[in-house]
Design an enzyme around this catalytic site. Structure first.
Site: not given
Length: 161
Positions: A52, A54, A82, A85
């Site tokens: 991801h 982040e 999400c 994260c």
């Protein structure tokens, strides 16, 4: 630079992800007016659920700053974080999060749940909707193209090996 400028940097990373066939999410982490971490989605190419934007940006910022506490930083991301994260943001002690588009299916800041409001030891301040239309339009275009591509792909059938 201001929030709009940093979100523009994150959008640039999201566009890179888009061009690479990844869900277009980009993230930058800023401390004292300097970008110290950058990330974009790389789940497909990296074949990792951890790919991801982040997480990539947090890892780079920690490495660059020499520690895991990012308590003087702001995180800018094109899509609402999400749960994974958002948890990483809490654990990194990031005090401020700015995001563009809401994620009605997996957003853990405002949409599906409000992880930052739970009884954790850290509660980032959140600003949502910065460059929201551009962030959302990029995601919409990506998934529209993906649906078209999936319709035209040959389907696997037993015996066609």
């Amino acid at each position: 630079m201001e929030d709009m400028d940093y979100m523009d940097e994150a959008l640039g990373l999201a566009r890179e992800a888009f061009q690479d066939g990844e869900v277009p999410v980009g993230c930058v982490i800023v401390r004292d007016g300097e970008i110290v971490g950058r990330g974009r989605n790389r789940r497909e190419k990296g074949r990792s659920a951890l790919g991801h934007a982040e997480l990539e940006a947090i890892a780079e910022a920690c490495s660059r700053l020499g520690g895991w506490r990012l308590w003087e930083c702001t995180l800018y991301v094109t899509l609402e974080p999400c749960p994974m994260c958002a948890g990483a943001i809490v654990n990194a002690r990031i005090p401020r999060v700015v995001y563009g588009a809401r994620d009605k299916k997996c957003g853990a800041v405002d949409s599906v749940c409000r992880l930052f409001d739970m009884d954790f030891n850290h509660h980032p301040v959140v600003e949502q909707g910065v460059r929201e239309e551009e962030c959302a339009a990029l995601l919409t275009e990506f998934f529209k193209n993906l649906r078209l591509e999936l319709r035209t792909r040959p389907r696997w059938k037993p015996g066609n090996e």
